[in-house]
Design a protein around this motif. Structure first.
Motif, PDB file in Angstrom:
ATOM      1  N   GLU A  39     -10.215 -16.355  10.932  1.00 17.73           N
ATOM      2  CA  GLU A  39     -11.129 -16.669   9.818  1.00 17.73           C
ATOM      3  C   GLU A  39     -12.606 -16.350  10.056  1.00 17.73           C
ATOM      4  O   GLU A  39     -13.415 -16.577   9.161  1.00 17.73           O
ATOM      5  CB  GLU A  39     -11.003 -18.144   9.380  1.00 17.73           C
ATOM      6  N   MET A  40     -12.975 -15.847  11.241  1.00 19.84           N
ATOM      7  CA  MET A  40     -14.406 -15.587  11.467  1.00 19.84           C
ATOM      8  C   MET A  40     -14.764 -14.196  10.938  1.00 19.84           C
ATOM      9  O   MET A  40     -15.259 -13.331  11.661  1.00 19.84           O
ATOM     10  CB  MET A  40     -14.763 -15.722  12.942  1.00 19.84           C
ATOM     11  N   MET A  41     -14.500 -14.005   9.653  1.00 18.98           N
ATOM     12  CA  MET A  41     -14.716 -12.722   8.986  1.00 18.98           C
ATOM     13  C   MET A  41     -14.961 -13.020   7.516  1.00 18.98           C
ATOM     14  O   MET A  41     -14.354 -13.929   6.947  1.00 18.98           O
ATOM     15  CB  MET A  41     -13.482 -11.823   9.171  1.00 18.98           C
ATOM     16  N   THR A  58     -21.238 -17.397  22.727  1.00 22.16           N
ATOM     17  CA  THR A  58     -21.786 -16.179  22.133  1.00 22.16           C
ATOM     18  C   THR A  58     -20.724 -15.486  21.281  1.00 22.16           C
ATOM     19  O   THR A  58     -19.565 -15.381  21.693  1.00 22.16           O
ATOM     20  CB  THR A  58     -22.260 -15.229  23.251  1.00 22.16           C
ATOM     21  N   HIS A  59     -21.117 -15.022  20.101  1.00 20.56           N
ATOM     22  CA  HIS A  59     -20.220 -14.256  19.232  1.00 20.56           C
ATOM     23  C   HIS A  59     -20.846 -12.884  18.952  1.00 20.56           C
ATOM     24  O   HIS A  59     -21.967 -12.817  18.437  1.00 20.56           O
ATOM     25  CB  HIS A  59     -19.973 -14.979  17.907  1.00 20.56           C
ATOM     26  N   PRO A  60     -20.148 -11.795  19.283  1.00 19.02           N
ATOM     27  CA  PRO A  60     -20.653 -10.460  18.943  1.00 19.02           C
ATOM     28  C   PRO A  60     -20.375 -10.145  17.475  1.00 19.02           C
ATOM     29  O   PRO A  60     -19.230  -9.871  17.103  1.00 19.02           O
ATOM     30  CB  PRO A  60     -19.877  -9.540  19.889  1.00 19.02           C
ATOM     31  N   HIS A 112     -17.850  -9.485  10.736  1.00 19.30           N
ATOM     32  CA  HIS A 112     -17.017 -10.451  11.468  1.00 19.30           C
ATOM     33  C   HIS A 112     -17.430 -10.514  12.927  1.00 19.30           C
ATOM     34  O   HIS A 112     -18.152  -9.651  13.431  1.00 19.30           O
ATOM     35  CB  HIS A 112     -15.540 -10.045  11.368  1.00 19.30           C
ATOM     36  N   CYS A 113     -16.918 -11.547  13.598  1.00 23.64           N
ATOM     37  CA  CYS A 113     -17.050 -11.626  15.048  1.00 23.64           C
ATOM     38  C   CYS A 113     -16.102 -10.611  15.676  1.00 23.64           C
ATOM     39  O   CYS A 113     -14.965 -10.460  15.231  1.00 23.64           O
ATOM     40  CB  CYS A 113     -16.700 -13.032  15.529  1.00 23.64           C
ATOM     41  N   HIS A 114     -16.580  -9.901  16.730  1.00 26.98           N
ATOM     42  CA  HIS A 114     -15.715  -8.923  17.394  1.00 26.98           C
ATOM     43  C   HIS A 114     -15.009  -9.486  18.622  1.00 26.98           C
ATOM     44  O   HIS A 114     -14.396  -8.742  19.388  1.00 26.98           O
ATOM     45  CB  HIS A 114     -16.452  -7.637  17.724  1.00 26.98           C
ATOM     46  N   ILE A 115     -15.085 -10.785  18.855  1.00 19.84           N
ATOM     47  CA  ILE A 115     -14.044 -11.431  19.663  1.00 19.84           C
ATOM     48  C   ILE A 115     -12.852 -11.453  18.723  1.00 19.84           C
ATOM     49  O   ILE A 115     -12.836 -12.185  17.722  1.00 19.84           O
ATOM     50  CB  ILE A 115     -14.471 -12.838  20.121  1.00 19.84           C
ATOM     51  N   VAL A 116     -11.878 -10.595  18.991  1.00 18.15           N
ATOM     52  CA  VAL A 116     -10.880 -10.311  17.952  1.00 18.15           C
ATOM     53  C   VAL A 116      -9.970 -11.513  17.683  1.00 18.15           C
ATOM     54  O   VAL A 116      -9.375 -11.604  16.607  1.00 18.15           O
ATOM     55  CB  VAL A 116     -10.095  -9.012  18.248  1.00 18.15           C
ATOM     56  N   GLU A 117      -9.874 -12.429  18.640  1.00 25.58           N
ATOM     57  CA  GLU A 117      -9.164 -13.683  18.361  1.00 25.58           C
ATOM     58  C   GLU A 117      -9.890 -14.456  17.256  1.00 25.58           C
ATOM     59  O   GLU A 117      -9.259 -15.079  16.396  1.00 25.58           O
ATOM     60  CB  GLU A 117      -9.061 -14.547  19.621  1.00 25.58           C
ATOM     61  N   HIS A 118     -11.230 -14.439  17.287  1.00 23.17           N
ATOM     62  CA  HIS A 118     -12.004 -15.155  16.271  1.00 23.17           C
ATOM     63  C   HIS A 118     -11.882 -14.463  14.910  1.00 23.17           C
ATOM     64  O   HIS A 118     -11.706 -15.107  13.875  1.00 23.17           O
ATOM     65  CB  HIS A 118     -13.475 -15.233  16.688  1.00 23.17           C
ATOM     66  N   GLU A 119     -11.993 -13.141  14.939  1.00 20.72           N
ATOM     67  CA  GLU A 119     -11.852 -12.363  13.700  1.00 20.72           C
ATOM     68  C   GLU A 119     -10.518 -12.669  13.013  1.00 20.72           C
ATOM     69  O   GLU A 119     -10.455 -12.800  11.783  1.00 20.72           O
ATOM     70  CB  GLU A 119     -11.939 -10.875  14.051  1.00 20.72           C
TER      71      GLU A 119
HETATM   72 CU   LIG Z   1     -16.587 -15.161  17.802  1.00 14.39          CU
END
Ligand SMILES: [Cu+2]
Length: 535
Positions: free
Chosen positions: A526-528, A426-428, A516-523
């Motif tokens: 590049e998930m932004m 899941t990605h917020p 962006h994704c708010h899993i901040v590791e993902h943000e």
């Molecule tokens: Cu994510």
């Protein structure tokens, strides 16, 4: 190579639970002062997060008070009034390079190991130039530099929060402590008791900012590093202790009457599934403000950055001790988080000092999330995870690295954005500027969609997944009744939200933002992507 979990055992799990009181605004949490404007300085501080630990080095927003009133790692709230704009200055007073306890991955930063901060008011309806936007502010603000922003406060009363949004370092700067509350009031939601809504206020309205952390025996916060050669970044940060309002596993004395809790999931990556010993939550609002009526819930499932405004009635529970507990969230929510159950102990006393509302209001002065008007444009945005567990591991939106470009909604129009999740978790997903209606989630054949459109960098954006649906759309949940700024995009589903891309009064297009994704590791990896509200 010995893994970091072996070399440095954390102190957290051995700490005694429920031995210190929850910090509250004015009593452990600083209520920011600023008459005609606010001037914050990001500063290093040190606070004891648990009686069995030495003080912990932290970063914090100093409102000029010196933060003597901050007792834990979450120490500040700004109270603003709808209709009264404010100007805020954030001046970087941090070390010029990162200390050893904050492990930077210099592949992801614009300036190596230099500390560059940039503050974002999460949920704020603001101009792009005041949004803490990497598209506008470049590499961020170094030591001695000041970010100046204007917050119009033209949006409904709600709990916002401001936190660092440094390019490639959001996960680290938030972990270090750069997060604070921003409570927007209006003439109904006064925060006092009594109030026109008939809900608890004053000492009976309590913020609960929940954050998981790892802490070393010497008191330093611990952020693990990757065991992959050449890589520092890790996929998600999960703690083994829970902090509420900046203290490890606190307790809260409550009276046997009704309370209002303003809950924020401030974790880097952990999705919370909260219960309160069988006592129901009456949710009255979420990120975008108050709803039209309360909704009774037995559990609150909050991904990072999601907020819940709830009423909880302790009358009839005099003398009881309850626990606010966290569990593994149910499918189709998926997360690799290890278990962390205890959150907060609730000690119900026997005496009511000041009687308040005795019933949950039948109606509220807010609104359900219904975006009216025709949908001008539908956009299909893919969520990809590439080369997991290798040196090239990253995530992305639309098969693209973070960079210029992105979606360009026309100002004032309604758009539907569909997040097509092609990963296992899941990605917020958080969209700056707007609040949105969650339309629903549709199960689909991920493999067939990837086979049809996939590349080495994932599936590019723009491909409608409707033809790959394996069942009907599941409408928004009861906990998604109102406007939101963050939505859980679950694996195996495509998730559709609808928003009107308005700008604040006096702000003209074009204005640049990010989603962006708010899993901040993902943000941070590049998930932004940017988007531009266009003329
Ligand atoms: Cu994510």
């Amino acid at each position: 190579m010995v893994g970091p979990g072996v070399a440095f055992a954390t102190a957290g799990p051995r700490l005694e639970k429920f031995v210190q009181p929850l910090p509250l605004p004015g009593n452990g949490i600083v209520v920011a002062s600023g008459a005609s404007g606010y001037s914050f300085t990001q500063v290093p501080i040190s606070r004891q997060l648990h009686p069995q630990l030495p003080p912990t080095p932290l970063w914090a927003y100093d409102d000029g008070s010196g933060l003597g009133g901050q007792t834990g790692s979450f120490g500040l709230v700004l109270v603003a009034q709808k209709g009264t704009p404010i100007d805020v200055r954030y001046t970087n007073g941090l070390p010029s390079t990162y200390p050893a306890w904050i492990p930077v991955d210099t592949r992801l930063t614009p300036d190596g190991n230099q500390v560059k901060v940039m503050t974002h008011l999460h949920g704020g309806f603001v101009a792009g130039t005041s949004d803490g936007n990497p598209e506008v502010e470049g590499g961020g603000f170094g030591f001695g530099q000041t970010q100046t922003v204007h917050y119009p406060n033209q949006q409904p009363a709600t709990l916002l929060w401001f936190h660092d949004h440094g390019l490639g370092t959001t996960r680290l700067n938030v972990f270090a402590g750069l997060a604070a509350g921003y409570l927007l009031r209006d003439t109904n939601d006064t925060g006092a008791e009594p109030n026109p809504i008939g809900i608890p206020g004053g000492a009976y309205e309590i913020p609960l900012v929940i954050q998981d952390r790892q802490i070393n025996a010497d008191g330093t916060l611990r952020y693990p590093t990757s065991t992959i050669p050449g890589v520092t970044w890790i996929g998600e940060y999960f703690g083994d202790v829970m902090l509420v309002n900046g203290k490890v596993w606190p307790f809260l004395d409550v009276e046997p009457r009704m309370y209002r809790f303003r809950i924020l999931n401030g974790c880097n990556a952990r999705i919370l599934d909260l219960t309160a010993g069988g006592v129901p939550f009456w949710q009255i609002g979420a990120e975008g403000g108050m709803w039209d009526r309360p909704v009774r819930l037995s559990q609150l499932i909050l991904a990072p950055a999601e907020r819940a405004d709830v009423l909880v009635d302790f009358s009839g529970l005099a003398g009881k001790t309850l626990m606010l507990k966290n569990s593994k969230p149910p499918a189709p929510i998926a997360t690799p988080a290890p278990a962390l159950t205890a959150v907060l102990q609730l000690r119900v006393g026997t005496t009511v000092t000041r009687p308040g509302p005795t019933t949950v209001p039948a109606s509220l002065p807010g609104t359900a999330a219904i975006v009216s008007g025709s949908v001008a444009r539908k956009r299909f945005i893919t969520l990809n995870e590439i080369a997991a567990e290798t040196a090239g591991w990253h995530l992305n939106l639309n098969g693209l690295p973070y960079g210029p470009g992105g979606e360009a909604p026309t100002v004032g129009t309604v758009e539907e954005w569909t997040y097509v999740n092609l990963t296992g978790d899941t990605h917020p997903m958080h969209i700056h500027l707007v609040t949105f209606q969650v339309v629903g989630r549709t199960p689909f054949n991920v493999d067939a969609y990837q086979d049809a459109y996939g590349t080495d960098d994932g599936v590019p954006g723009g491909h409608d997944p409707a033809g790959f649906a394996t069942g009907p759309m599941i409408p928004a949940g009861p906990d998604e009744r109102g406007f939101k700024d963050t939505v859980k995009a679950n694996p195996g589903y495509f998730t559709t939200v609808r928003a009107r891309f308005d700008l604040p009064d006096g702000v003209t297009a074009p204005q640049s933002y990010v989603h962006h994704c708010h899993i901040v590791e993902h943000e941070d990896n590049e998930m932004m992507q940017p988007f531009v509200v266009s003329p």
